[in-house]
Design a protein around this motif. Structure first.
Motif, PDB file in Angstrom:
ATOM      1  N   PHE A 206      45.399  41.792 -10.483  1.00  9.88           N
ATOM      2  CA  PHE A 206      45.846  40.461 -10.069  1.00  9.88           C
ATOM      3  C   PHE A 206      47.013  40.503  -9.084  1.00  9.88           C
ATOM      4  O   PHE A 206      47.442  39.445  -8.611  1.00  9.88           O
ATOM      5  CB  PHE A 206      46.250  39.643 -11.303  1.00  9.88           C
ATOM      6  N   GLU A 207      47.521  41.683  -8.764  1.00  6.43           N
ATOM      7  CA  GLU A 207      48.650  41.780  -7.853  1.00  6.43           C
ATOM      8  C   GLU A 207      48.273  41.259  -6.465  1.00  6.43           C
ATOM      9  O   GLU A 207      47.306  41.696  -5.859  1.00  6.43           O
ATOM     10  CB  GLU A 207      49.119  43.231  -7.749  1.00  6.43           C
ATOM     11  N   GLY A 208      49.042  40.290  -5.985  1.00  8.23           N
ATOM     12  CA  GLY A 208      48.834  39.750  -4.644  1.00  8.23           C
ATOM     13  C   GLY A 208      47.551  38.959  -4.466  1.00  8.23           C
ATOM     14  O   GLY A 208      47.077  38.814  -3.342  1.00  8.23           O
ATOM     15  N   LYS A 209      46.991  38.432  -5.552  1.00  8.46           N
ATOM     16  CA  LYS A 209      45.702  37.743  -5.453  1.00  8.46           C
ATOM     17  C   LYS A 209      45.805  36.247  -5.752  1.00  8.46           C
ATOM     18  O   LYS A 209      46.583  35.809  -6.588  1.00  8.46           O
ATOM     19  CB  LYS A 209      44.684  38.368  -6.407  1.00  8.46           C
ATOM     20  N   THR A 210      44.997  35.496  -5.021  1.00 11.78           N
ATOM     21  CA  THR A 210      44.740  34.088  -5.327  1.00 11.78           C
ATOM     22  C   THR A 210      43.235  33.931  -5.512  1.00 11.78           C
ATOM     23  O   THR A 210      42.444  34.739  -5.011  1.00 11.78           O
ATOM     24  CB  THR A 210      45.234  33.153  -4.210  1.00 11.78           C
ATOM     25  N   PHE A 211      42.842  32.877  -6.215  1.00 11.78           N
ATOM     26  CA  PHE A 211      41.437  32.670  -6.536  1.00 11.78           C
ATOM     27  C   PHE A 211      41.057  31.204  -6.331  1.00 11.78           C
ATOM     28  O   PHE A 211      41.863  30.310  -6.568  1.00 11.78           O
ATOM     29  CB  PHE A 211      41.152  33.028  -8.008  1.00 11.78           C
ATOM     30  N   GLN A 212      39.831  30.977  -5.883  1.00 13.70           N
ATOM     31  CA  GLN A 212      39.208  29.657  -5.937  1.00 13.70           C
ATOM     32  C   GLN A 212      38.260  29.716  -7.123  1.00 13.70           C
ATOM     33  O   GLN A 212      37.224  30.383  -7.070  1.00 13.70           O
ATOM     34  CB  GLN A 212      38.444  29.349  -4.645  1.00 13.70           C
ATOM     35  N   LEU A 213      38.625  29.052  -8.207  1.00 13.11           N
ATOM     36  CA  LEU A 213      37.867  29.208  -9.441  1.00 13.11           C
ATOM     37  C   LEU A 213      36.471  28.617  -9.336  1.00 13.11           C
ATOM     38  O   LEU A 213      36.266  27.565  -8.749  1.00 13.11           O
ATOM     39  CB  LEU A 213      38.603  28.561 -10.613  1.00 13.11           C
ATOM     40  N   LYS A 214      35.528  29.309  -9.954  1.00 14.20           N
ATOM     41  CA  LYS A 214      34.157  28.843 -10.026  1.00 14.20           C
ATOM     42  C   LYS A 214      33.973  27.967 -11.260  1.00 14.20           C
ATOM     43  O   LYS A 214      34.882  27.845 -12.089  1.00 14.20           O
ATOM     44  CB  LYS A 214      33.201  30.035 -10.044  1.00 14.20           C
ATOM     45  N   GLU A 215      32.806  27.382 -11.378  1.00 13.45           N
ATOM     46  CA  GLU A 215      32.585  26.394 -12.438  1.00 13.45           C
ATOM     47  C   GLU A 215      32.856  26.955 -13.832  1.00 13.45           C
ATOM     48  O   GLU A 215      33.546  26.328 -14.654  1.00 13.45           O
ATOM     49  CB  GLU A 215      31.149  25.865 -12.365  1.00 13.45           C
ATOM     50  N   GLY A 216      32.332  28.138 -14.126  1.00 10.26           N
ATOM     51  CA  GLY A 216      32.519  28.717 -15.444  1.00 10.26           C
ATOM     52  C   GLY A 216      33.979  29.017 -15.740  1.00 10.26           C
ATOM     53  O   GLY A 216      34.447  28.851 -16.875  1.00 10.26           O
ATOM     54  N   GLU A 217      34.717  29.450 -14.725  1.00  6.44           N
ATOM     55  CA  GLU A 217      36.134  29.747 -14.901  1.00  6.44           C
ATOM     56  C   GLU A 217      36.943  28.471 -15.090  1.00  6.44           C
ATOM     57  O   GLU A 217      37.889  28.436 -15.886  1.00  6.44           O
ATOM     58  CB  GLU A 217      36.621  30.543 -13.691  1.00  6.44           C
ATOM     59  N   ARG A 218      36.564  27.418 -14.365  1.00  4.91           N
ATOM     60  CA  ARG A 218      37.237  26.120 -14.567  1.00  4.91           C
ATOM     61  C   ARG A 218      36.975  25.582 -15.963  1.00  4.91           C
ATOM     62  O   ARG A 218      37.840  24.959 -16.573  1.00  4.91           O
ATOM     63  CB  ARG A 218      36.774  25.112 -13.513  1.00  4.91           C
TER      64      ARG A 218
END
Length: 311
Positions: A101-113
């Motif tokens: 997770f170091e230095g990361k951003t995410f656009q969450l998908k449906e299951g993760e949301r």
């Protein structure tokens, strides 16, 4: 006869929470920078924020999540005149797998949301005050919580982290959820109706008007909302009004009478009554709580209130 026991491998473990808050920030929110010796993520549920991490900058909007590594300096603020809603969770995890997770951003998908939604719901249950209360500062056990609620929080959090790592290992490729064609159609229709509601907040919508607008039967509409939102269509419409009211209050561009009129309430009293039923405080009390959080954010900076973009 003795049976051998198989030890289940544990890739990562979360045993301690530091903060777990869902905050609604005013349009002029700006946090002070800080660093701390534990992990943290911020999820943007609404609005837009700019984050400064180390020597870089990130602009996050609805659906985005950013991770702060232990001892990483971070600071941020609301962006483009929006009043952001942010979920902030900070925790202790010493697993080497967290380096992902170091230095990361995410656009969450449906299951993760969905996992995040379950995590938030359990947080409302487990702590007193609930994680989305303006009074929430640091986690405090709710002695009336359901059995195992804190363990469920840990499980959801660990599953979310594992799911994000799995997605990254697959190269972040799009995944199609296992759903039937019918369920996809229902979801799409529900989203269309909810979008229509948002565009007509000043009107007096009804079940019959929605059925006529979208050419569907009353029974199907009721069933559709029950399955997709867990509640009724009119309850959803009312919630949209209140959420818009809260956003306008935080933006501080309209007075209470103007907000009530724009949302189709017959009087300021009707607006205030509906708002208090939904939020637990009057619009004026809510505005004061927002202002108080803003003052803390720019002056005294309590950890839980600043956690949104700084921790």
């Amino acid at each position: 006869m003795g049976y051998p026991k198989y030890d289940l491998r544990e890739e990562l473990s979360v045993r301690q929470l530091v903060t777990f808050v869902y905050k609604e920030f005013p349009v002029h929110f700006r946090s002070r920078g800080e660093s701390h010796d534990f992990w943290e993520f911020v999820y943007v549920d609404k609005g837009k924020v700019e984050i400064e991490v180390g020597t870089g900058r990130e602009i996050l909007q609805q659906g985005d999540m950013i991770f702060y590594t232990p001892n990483e300096f971070h600071v941020g603020h609301a962006l483009d005149g929006t009043a952001p809603n942010l979920l902030i969770v900070s925790f202790v995890c010493d697993s080497p797998a967290m380096r992902f997770f170091e230095g990361k951003t995410f656009q969450l998908k449906e299951g993760e949301r969905q996992l995040l939604s379950c995590l938030l719901q359990e947080g409302r249950e487990a702590f007193d005050p609930p994680v989305d209360s303006p009074l929430m500062s640091l986690p405090r056990r709710n002695r009336f919580a359901s059995f195992g609620s804190e363990q469920v929080i840990r499980n959801y959090l660990e599953i979310l982290l594992i799911q994000l790592i799995r997605t990254g290992e697959r190269g972040g490729s799009d995944r199609k959820p296992f759903k039937t064609v019918l369920s996809n159609e229902n979801k799409a229709l529900a989203e269309q109706i909810i979008a229509y509601m948002r565009e007509h907040l000043s009107e007096e919508l009804s079940i019959d008007k929605l059925c006529s607008q979208f050419q569907i039967g009353r029974t199907r509409l009721i069933t559709l909302f029950k399955e997709e939102t867990g509640g009724g269509a009119m309850a959803c419409f009312g919630k949209q009004k209140i959420e818009q009211a809260k956003s306008w209050i935080r933006e501080e561009k309209l007075n209470m009478t103007e907000i009530g009129e724009r949302l189709g309430y017959s009087s300021i009293h009707s607006f205030s009554r509906s708002f208090k039923q939904a939020v637990g405080m009057t619009p004026t009390e809510y505005a004061r709580s927002v202002h108080a959080r803003s003052v803390r954010g720019t002056k005294t900076a309590r950890p839980a209130d600043q956690a949104a973009v700084e921790g």
